[in-house]
Scaffold this motif. Structure first.
Motif: not given
Ligand SMILES: NC(=O)c1ccc[n+]([C@@H]2O[C@H](COP(=O)([O-])OP(=O)(O)OC[C@H]3O[C@@H](n4cnc5c(N)ncnc54)[C@H](OP(=O)(O)O)[C@@H]3O)[C@@H](O)[C@H]2O)c1
Length: 185
Positions: A7-8, A16, A24, A50-51, A55, A80-82, A96-98, A119, A122, A127
């Motif tokens: 990642t960056a 982010a 940025w 999921a986020s 994105w 990974l998402s619910h 998938t989840q959990g 990807v 963090g 996890q």
């Molecule tokens: N700088 C970079 O190179 C780079 C790289 C990657 C991502 N990004 C950015 O960084 C940000 C990451 O955001 P983030 O850390 O909030 O999000 P994330 O890790 O992408 O997503 C978090 C969401 O995933 C779901 N989740 C997480 N663990 C789970 C599990 N074990 N089982 C089921 N669902 C699970 C949950 O959503 P639900 O429960 O709602 O489904 C949780 O709110 C994003 O804006 C992304 O675009 C940047």
């Protein structure tokens, strides 16, 4: 198969802004001049939260707009998402989840000798670390700070579990640190 969080990050440790902007990042480097092409060649499966997935759909692919583009990855992807999500045509997406071990075990069967790319975000990488499944952290650090945002790796890892295996300067605005993770489990 290595599990790699690639990642960056900003200099102050964010991937982010709090409202999920990556604006940025893009002025900092032409991705073709970084390690990305050679890294990507070795990837057999990918995992993201999921986020990050949303994105990519909204900002990366611009789904639903006249400029809509294709899903950018040509290997299986576990999200990974619910929640329920749109799945782009032709994309191999598995929601998938959990426990992340489930996605890991499925990816391992498919990926063969190729690597599993975490990807982001963090906490997803965290996890995998918690489960003793994270082999490498590969972080490009950009010459910018945000002050706050979404953390690159929200875990405590104390010496001696991270071993620096390379440090490469891509430009005046980007350096890459590559760490091997010692897993005790
Ligand atoms: N700088 C970079 O190179 C780079 C790289 C990657 C991502 N990004 C950015 O960084 C940000 C990451 O955001 P983030 O850390 O909030 O999000 P994330 O890790 O992408 O997503 C978090 C969401 O995933 C779901 N989740 C997480 N663990 C789970 C599990 N074990 N089982 C089921 N669902 C699970 C949950 O959503 P639900 O429960 O709602 O489904 C949780 O709110 C994003 O804006 C992304 O675009 C940047």
């Amino acid at each position: 198969m290595l599990t790699q969080y690639y990642t960056a990050s900003t200099l102050d440790g964010f991937i982010a802004t709090t409202d999920h902007s990556l604006d940025w990042l893009f002025p900092l480097a032409d991705i073709s001049t970084t390690s990305y092409p050679s890294f990507y060649n070795e990837v057999g499966a990918i995992v993201m939260g999921a986020s990050t997935y949303e994105w990519i759909l909204q900002k990366g692919m611009m789904i639903g707009t006249p400029d809509e583009t294709e899903w950018p990855y040509n290997m299986p992807c576990w999200v990974l998402s619910h929640q329920q999500h749109v799945i782009p045509q032709g994309a191999d997406i598995r929601i998938t989840q959990g426990d992340v071990r489930n996605a890991y075990n499925e990816a391992f069967k498919i990926s063969g000798d190729r690597n599993l790319w975490i990807v982001g975000g963090g906490d997803i990488a965290g996890q995998f670390f918690d489960a003793g499944l994270l082999d490498e952290l590969i972080i490009q650090i950009g010459s910018v700070t945000l002050g706050n945002g979404i953390k690159v790796f929200p875990r405590e890892i104390l010496f001696p579990r991270l071993k620096l295996i390379s440090c490469e300067k891509f430009s005046e605005s980007m350096v890459e640190l590559r760490y091997k993770v010692s897993n005790f489990e």
